[in-house]
Write a protein that holds these residues in place. Sequence first.
Motif, mmCIF file in Angstrom:
data_model
loop_
_atom_site.group_PDB
_atom_site.id
_atom_site.type_symbol
_atom_site.label_atom_id
_atom_site.label_comp_id
_atom_site.label_asym_id
_atom_site.label_seq_id
_atom_site.Cartn_x
_atom_site.Cartn_y
_atom_site.Cartn_z
ATOM 1 N N LEU A 57 -63.444 -5.564 -24.879
ATOM 2 C CA LEU A 57 -63.791 -5.684 -23.456
ATOM 3 C C LEU A 57 -62.877 -6.684 -22.759
ATOM 4 N N GLU A 58 -62.563 -7.779 -23.445
ATOM 5 C CA GLU A 58 -61.686 -8.797 -22.870
ATOM 6 C C GLU A 58 -60.276 -8.255 -22.662
ATOM 7 N N ILE A 59 -59.803 -7.440 -23.594
ATOM 8 C CA ILE A 59 -58.474 -6.832 -23.458
ATOM 9 C C ILE A 59 -58.413 -6.016 -22.172
ATOM 10 N N PHE A 60 -59.411 -5.185 -21.955
ATOM 11 C CA PHE A 60 -59.405 -4.344 -20.755
ATOM 12 C C PHE A 60 -59.639 -5.163 -19.487
ATOM 13 N N ARG A 61 -60.385 -6.258 -19.597
ATOM 14 C CA ARG A 61 -60.546 -7.136 -18.429
ATOM 15 C C ARG A 61 -59.197 -7.713 -18.014
ATOM 16 N N ARG A 62 -58.383 -8.051 -19.007
ATOM 17 C CA ARG A 62 -57.054 -8.592 -18.699
ATOM 18 C C ARG A 62 -56.174 -7.556 -18.011
ATOM 19 N N TRP A 63 -56.473 -6.289 -18.230
ATOM 20 C CA TRP A 63 -55.721 -5.227 -17.569
ATOM 21 C C TRP A 63 -56.354 -4.819 -16.242
ATOM 22 N N GLY A 64 -57.371 -5.551 -15.829
ATOM 23 C CA GLY A 64 -57.956 -5.308 -14.520
ATOM 24 C C GLY A 64 -59.176 -4.416 -14.491
ATOM 25 N N TRP A 65 -59.720 -4.070 -15.659
ATOM 26 C CA TRP A 65 -60.916 -3.237 -15.686
ATOM 27 C C TRP A 65 -62.158 -4.082 -15.454
ATOM 28 N N MET A 72 -52.597 -2.008 -26.235
ATOM 29 C CA MET A 72 -51.620 -2.778 -25.473
ATOM 30 C C MET A 72 -50.344 -1.987 -25.228
ATOM 31 N N LYS A 73 -49.885 -1.256 -26.233
ATOM 32 C CA LYS A 73 -48.649 -0.493 -26.091
ATOM 33 C C LYS A 73 -48.786 0.611 -25.047
ATOM 34 N N VAL A 74 -49.899 1.357 -25.113
ATOM 35 C CA VAL A 74 -50.090 2.458 -24.170
ATOM 36 C C VAL A 74 -50.315 1.921 -22.762
ATOM 37 N N MET A 75 -51.151 0.893 -22.631
ATOM 38 C CA MET A 75 -51.403 0.317 -21.304
ATOM 39 C C MET A 75 -50.125 -0.249 -20.713
ATOM 40 N N VAL A 108 -48.722 1.365 -17.292
ATOM 41 C CA VAL A 108 -48.865 0.491 -16.122
ATOM 42 C C VAL A 108 -47.526 -0.109 -15.708
ATOM 43 N N ASN A 109 -46.828 -0.710 -16.644
ATOM 44 C CA ASN A 109 -45.605 -1.451 -16.298
ATOM 45 C C ASN A 109 -44.346 -0.598 -16.258
ATOM 46 N N ASN A 110 -44.298 0.460 -17.059
ATOM 47 C CA ASN A 110 -43.108 1.303 -17.074
ATOM 48 C C ASN A 110 -43.267 2.568 -16.225
ATOM 49 N N SER A 127 -53.975 0.532 -13.651
ATOM 50 C CA SER A 127 -54.726 0.552 -14.910
ATOM 51 C C SER A 127 -56.037 1.310 -14.762
ATOM 52 N N THR A 128 -56.601 1.311 -13.560
ATOM 53 C CA THR A 128 -57.868 2.018 -13.353
ATOM 54 C C THR A 128 -57.715 3.533 -13.466
ATOM 55 N N ASP A 129 -56.487 4.039 -13.297
ATOM 56 C CA ASP A 129 -56.253 5.471 -13.522
ATOM 57 C C ASP A 129 -56.538 5.828 -14.980
ATOM 58 N N ILE A 130 -56.244 4.879 -15.863
ATOM 59 C CA ILE A 130 -56.471 5.107 -17.293
ATOM 60 C C ILE A 130 -57.960 5.048 -17.598
#
Length: 402
Positions: free
Chosen positions: A264-272, A296-299, A303-305, A310-313
């Motif tokens: 959950l924390e990982i996804f929070r860091r990505w803005g979820w 992390m690799k897929v996000m 997102v960055n490339n 991130s919410t699209d994911i």
Amino acid sequence: MFGFLSSSSRQLLFIAHRKTQLGFLQKNVCFMFKSFTSIGLSESEQQKERSFTVSYLINSCWLSPKSALLASKRVQFENPDRPDSVLNLFKENGFEETQITKLVRVVPRLLISDPKNTILPKIEFFRSKGISSSDLCRIITSSPDLLLRSLKNHLIPGYDFLKSLLLENDKVIKTFKRSQWSFLNNVTNTMVPNIALLREVGASQSTISFLVTYSPYVASIKSSRFVKAVQEVKEMGLDPSKIAFAKAIVVVLTSNKPTWEYKLEIFRRWGWSKEDTLFAFKRNPNFMLLSEEKIMKVMNFLVNNFGRPSTDIAKNPVVLLLSLEKRIIPRCSVVQILIARDLVKNGLGFSAFLHINEKSFLEKYVIKFQDVVPQLLSVYQNKMDILDVEIQSEKVCGTGQL
């Protein structure tokens, strides 16, 4: 357990639930192994017998000297009659040398089993249910303990029980091919009340079939744990009639709280937000089983490339389950070039190009535009990294000479 569940919902929803009792008694079968090295043998006779066993294992079963020595501690015999009969039975039923070697290495006592009365009837039983010889050889090699189970008291009741749940022989065989858990373990004591609970909360036949077929271990887990998991999944708002309900139960029962909270924390860091995570979980619970590295690799790429929010994911979490190298990067590379040429719209939904099969993708995004962008197939097949794609896109926009 789950961070987005309210504490007030932690009440027992299943007080009225009663465990279904079995219609038959479970019989535990003990397999007695008689060593051929009796107390009456002299030390020299015992050594001779063991030496013969080791030699036989090396020369007739193709075991390495080390494996043969280890196996000889678990089985010994003084003549080749019974072992030869067992090996011949395996060969006659399509087992290859490498498969026989593995069977003997893992379960040496098969060599002193009665081939016609103990081994053959089990092979014939599985074949009578429609399992091909090649599949059966592969399955037995991976789970040789099947040949040690009682046909009458274990294998046949196990098959009949699964048939009563899955209704169709083909589904039972599919379950057997995927996992031998239900045949290696007497699951009826635990699985019966768990299935009864699923029906009690409104689970569909497809939900039950999916759980039993793909996660028989979870379907037969201790009832008290299963009740709690069903309660949590139901509180999260998943529909018992949907297969996602079964997937969510598997995730809950195979995840521990610290790991869940960390995800959950990982996804929070990505803005979820919590709502984003819950929405994604309802769509496809399996993404919560992914490793941190995979997430992390897929996000990072998307997102960055690739430049997507991130919410699209979160709205389409199945993309997290796809192979980054084999599907996401190659397809996004092609789409990014097409976007740069205004051949497809920016913000194209992931499902439009990541979910479709290989043939459809090639027809829709490569072959269709090959006259305009001849290098598309090369970009796709070579799986160019995103930097190369950006350079290619600049050429397209700047010179039109792709």
